[in-house]
Design a protein around this motif. Structure first.
Motif, PDB file in Angstrom:
ATOM      1  N   ASN A 139      -7.682  66.017  29.056  1.00 41.58           N
ATOM      2  CA  ASN A 139      -7.681  64.584  28.777  1.00 41.58           C
ATOM      3  C   ASN A 139      -8.126  63.822  30.018  1.00 41.58           C
ATOM      4  O   ASN A 139      -7.631  64.086  31.118  1.00 41.58           O
ATOM      5  CB  ASN A 139      -6.280  64.110  28.382  1.00 41.58           C
ATOM      6  CG  ASN A 139      -5.792  64.716  27.084  1.00 41.58           C
ATOM      7  OD1 ASN A 139      -5.845  64.092  26.035  1.00 41.58           O
ATOM      8  ND2 ASN A 139      -5.296  65.940  27.142  1.00 41.58           N
ATOM      9  N   ALA A 174       1.524  57.994  21.008  1.00 40.82           N
ATOM     10  CA  ALA A 174       0.574  58.920  20.394  1.00 40.82           C
ATOM     11  C   ALA A 174       1.383  60.162  20.049  1.00 40.82           C
ATOM     12  O   ALA A 174       2.547  60.281  20.422  1.00 40.82           O
ATOM     13  CB  ALA A 174      -0.565  59.255  21.354  1.00 40.82           C
ATOM     14  N   THR A 175       0.795  61.098  19.332  1.00 40.58           N
ATOM     15  CA  THR A 175       1.537  62.294  18.923  1.00 40.58           C
ATOM     16  C   THR A 175       2.149  62.994  20.117  1.00 40.58           C
ATOM     17  O   THR A 175       3.288  63.457  20.071  1.00 40.58           O
ATOM     18  CB  THR A 175       0.607  63.244  18.154  1.00 40.58           C
ATOM     19  OG1 THR A 175       0.065  62.582  17.010  1.00 40.58           O
ATOM     20  CG2 THR A 175       1.372  64.485  17.686  1.00 40.58           C
ATOM     21  N   ALA A 233     -13.140  57.693  16.804  1.00 39.19           N
ATOM     22  CA  ALA A 233     -14.046  58.836  16.910  1.00 39.19           C
ATOM     23  C   ALA A 233     -15.238  58.483  17.797  1.00 39.19           C
ATOM     24  O   ALA A 233     -15.714  57.344  17.778  1.00 39.19           O
ATOM     25  CB  ALA A 233     -14.538  59.245  15.525  1.00 39.19           C
ATOM     26  N   VAL A 263      -9.971  62.355  24.846  1.00 41.12           N
ATOM     27  CA  VAL A 263      -9.423  63.665  24.500  1.00 41.12           C
ATOM     28  C   VAL A 263     -10.599  64.591  24.189  1.00 41.12           C
ATOM     29  O   VAL A 263     -11.332  64.384  23.216  1.00 41.12           O
ATOM     30  CB  VAL A 263      -8.484  63.572  23.283  1.00 41.12           C
ATOM     31  CG1 VAL A 263      -7.883  64.943  22.955  1.00 41.12           C
ATOM     32  CG2 VAL A 263      -7.361  62.563  23.556  1.00 41.12           C
ATOM     33  N   GLN A 278      -6.879  55.180  17.640  1.00 40.30           N
ATOM     34  CA  GLN A 278      -7.693  56.372  17.817  1.00 40.30           C
ATOM     35  C   GLN A 278      -9.078  56.132  17.234  1.00 40.30           C
ATOM     36  O   GLN A 278      -9.202  55.694  16.092  1.00 40.30           O
ATOM     37  CB  GLN A 278      -7.018  57.557  17.140  1.00 40.30           C
ATOM     38  CG  GLN A 278      -7.724  58.883  17.281  1.00 40.30           C
ATOM     39  CD  GLN A 278      -6.918  59.998  16.654  1.00 40.30           C
ATOM     40  OE1 GLN A 278      -5.766  60.242  17.013  1.00 40.30           O
ATOM     41  NE2 GLN A 278      -7.503  60.675  15.675  1.00 40.30           N
ATOM     42  N   LYS A 330     -13.097  65.018  21.153  1.00 39.66           N
ATOM     43  CA  LYS A 330     -12.340  64.950  19.901  1.00 39.66           C
ATOM     44  C   LYS A 330     -12.185  63.502  19.456  1.00 39.66           C
ATOM     45  O   LYS A 330     -12.501  63.148  18.317  1.00 39.66           O
ATOM     46  CB  LYS A 330     -10.976  65.609  20.090  1.00 39.66           C
ATOM     47  CG  LYS A 330     -10.158  65.752  18.832  1.00 39.66           C
ATOM     48  CD  LYS A 330      -8.857  66.501  19.135  1.00 39.66           C
ATOM     49  CE  LYS A 330      -8.007  66.649  17.885  1.00 39.66           C
ATOM     50  NZ  LYS A 330      -6.735  67.369  18.202  1.00 39.66           N
ATOM     51  N   HIS A 331     -11.663  62.645  20.346  1.00 39.69           N
ATOM     52  CA  HIS A 331     -11.533  61.220  20.045  1.00 39.69           C
ATOM     53  C   HIS A 331     -11.197  60.447  21.311  1.00 39.69           C
ATOM     54  O   HIS A 331     -10.880  61.033  22.349  1.00 39.69           O
ATOM     55  CB  HIS A 331     -10.465  60.946  18.963  1.00 39.69           C
ATOM     56  CG  HIS A 331      -9.101  61.469  19.288  1.00 39.69           C
ATOM     57  ND1 HIS A 331      -8.566  62.581  18.688  1.00 39.69           N
ATOM     58  CD2 HIS A 331      -8.148  61.037  20.154  1.00 39.69           C
ATOM     59  CE1 HIS A 331      -7.360  62.813  19.152  1.00 39.69           C
ATOM     60  NE2 HIS A 331      -7.078  61.882  20.053  1.00 39.69           N
ATOM     61  N   TYR A 332     -11.299  59.128  21.204  1.00 37.25           N
ATOM     62  CA  TYR A 332     -10.833  58.215  22.243  1.00 37.25           C
ATOM     63  C   TYR A 332      -9.522  57.610  21.760  1.00 37.25           C
ATOM     64  O   TYR A 332      -9.387  57.237  20.597  1.00 37.25           O
ATOM     65  CB  TYR A 332     -11.837  57.083  22.481  1.00 37.25           C
ATOM     66  CG  TYR A 332     -13.248  57.521  22.801  1.00 37.25           C
ATOM     67  CD1 TYR A 332     -13.515  58.434  23.803  1.00 37.25           C
ATOM     68  CD2 TYR A 332     -14.334  56.992  22.090  1.00 37.25           C
ATOM     69  CE1 TYR A 332     -14.813  58.829  24.106  1.00 37.25           C
ATOM     70  CE2 TYR A 332     -15.639  57.367  22.382  1.00 37.25           C
ATOM     71  CZ  TYR A 332     -15.874  58.285  23.389  1.00 37.25           C
ATOM     72  OH  TYR A 332     -17.159  58.663  23.683  1.00 37.25           O
ATOM     73  N   LEU A 333      -8.584  57.497  22.684  1.00 40.37           N
ATOM     74  CA  LEU A 333      -7.281  56.933  22.353  1.00 40.37           C
ATOM     75  C   LEU A 333      -7.053  55.682  23.194  1.00 40.37           C
ATOM     76  O   LEU A 333      -7.099  55.730  24.431  1.00 40.37           O
ATOM     77  CB  LEU A 333      -6.185  57.962  22.632  1.00 40.37           C
ATOM     78  CG  LEU A 333      -4.747  57.590  22.273  1.00 40.37           C
ATOM     79  CD1 LEU A 333      -4.616  57.338  20.774  1.00 40.37           C
ATOM     80  CD2 LEU A 333      -3.797  58.701  22.707  1.00 40.37           C
TER      81      LEU A 333
END
Length: 268
Positions: free
Chosen positions: A40, A261-262, A4, A85, A2, A14-17
Motif C-alpha cells: 500500500n 476500511a476493511t 477503481a 492499494v 474506494q 487494485k483500487h484507490y482508497l
C-alpha cells in the motif's frame, strides 16, 4: 471511498482508497492497519499528522509492504489520506524490487519509487476533488507503465488468481503440481513476488474472506457459521487467526472499532 483505477492499470493497482475529513478527538487517536497481502502506498494530505515509528515528523508518501500482522499509527485531529492499494504483484511489476527486500517496515515512497512521487503528492494536495485526484494518480502510474513493466513468471500470476478465486482454501501441493512448480521453486516465487511463504499468503486470503463475511453480518452469535463458510474448521481456529492478524477478537473488531476500511480501523 474506494475508486477503481484506469482499466489500463488494473493489472498493477487494485483500487484507490480515499479517507478524508475524519474528525478526531482532542489529543491522539490510534489507527490500526492490518495486512491484506498487498503493498500500500499512503499519501498524507493537508498537514495530516499521521505517525508510525520514524515517520512521526515526516509528511511524504510512504509504503507499507506485505506485512504479516498489523501496525498502529497515531493521528492528531482531522486527517486526510489517499491509499494506493496495489495488486499482489503490482509493486514488483512497477519497480522490479523483490518483495522480500521491502521487509516488514514502513518505508519512504522515494526509496522505492523515484522523487517524482513527492511531486505527485504536491499535486494531490493542490486539488480537493476526488475526480481530479484520481486523474492525477492514473496519469502518474500510466507514466510508470509506459517506462516498462518488469517481467515475471506468468505461472505465478495464475497461482495468485487461483488462490483468490478459491478464497484461500487451496493446498500448496496442489498449486505446485497444477502450475508445474516444485514446492521449493514455489516457495522462492512467493518470497520474490509477495515477500512471504505460500501458506502465510493462504492464511491472509482466508482471513480476509472471513472478514468480508463478518462485515456483512455483525451478529456475533453467527461467528461459528461465518468461520465455517470462510473455510475454518472450528471457531477457535478462526479467532486465533483473527487475533494473530489484528491483535483484536472478532467481537472487539465489531464492537470497539470505527472501521474506516476493511483493514484500517480507529481504536475506540
Amino acid at each position: 471511498m474506494q475508486v477503481a483505477p484506469s482499466k489500463h492499470l488494473a493489472r498493477v493497482i487494485k483500487h484507490y482508497l480515499f479517507i478524508d475529513g475524519v474528525q478526531g478527538p482532542v489529543g491522539l487517536q490510534q489507527l490500526r492497519f492490518f495486512t491484506d497481502g498487498n503493498a500500500n502506498l499512503v499519501f498524507r494530505l493537508r498537514e495530516t499528522k499521521l505517525a508510525q515509528g520514524s515517520f512521526e515528523n515526516q509528511g511524504g508518501p510512504f509504503i507499507v509492504g506485505g506485512i504479516k500482522t498489523n501496525k498502529n499509527f497515531a493521528v492528531l485531529g482531522d486527517f486526510s489520506v489517499i491509499i494506493v492499494v496495489f495488486q499482489p504483484t503490482g509493486l514488483y511489476q512497477l519497480t522490479g524490487i523483490p518483495s522480500y527486500e521491502l521487509g516488514q517496515e514502513t518505508i519512504y515512497g522515494t526509496s522505492v519509487l523515484d522523487s517524482s512521487i513527492t511531486t505527485l503528492q504536491e499535486q494531490l494536495e493542490s486539488c480537493y476533488k476526488a475526480e481530479q485526484q484520481v486523474d492525477l494518480l492514473d496519469a502518474y502510474f500510466l507514466g510508470c507503465i509506459q517506462k516498462g513493466i518488469h517481467p515475471m513468471d506468468y505461472r505465478f500470476s495464475e497461482v495468485v488468481k487461483s488462490i483468490l478465486n478459491a478464497r484461500g482454501q487451496s493446498k500448496v501441493g496442489q498449486l505446485s503440481k497444477g502450475y508445474q512448480y516444485t514446492e521449493r521453486s514455489l516457495q522462492r516465487a512467493f518470497k520474490k513476488y509477495l515477500g512471504m511463504p505460500p501458506r502465510e499468503y493462504l492464511r491472509i486470503v482466508r482471513f480476509h474472506n472471513f472478514l468480508g463475511f463478518l462485515n456483512l453480518e455483525s451478529d456475533y452469535a453467527t461467528l461459528t457459521s461465518i468461520g465455517l463458510t470462510a473455510g475454518y474448521y472450528d471457531q477457535s481456529h478462526s479467532i486465533r487467526d483473527f487475533k494473530d492478524f489484528t491483535s483484536l477478537t472478532p467481537k472487539e473488531y465489531v464492537a470497539k472499532t470505527n472501521r474506516l476500511a476493511t483493514n484500517l480501523v480507529c481504536l475506540t
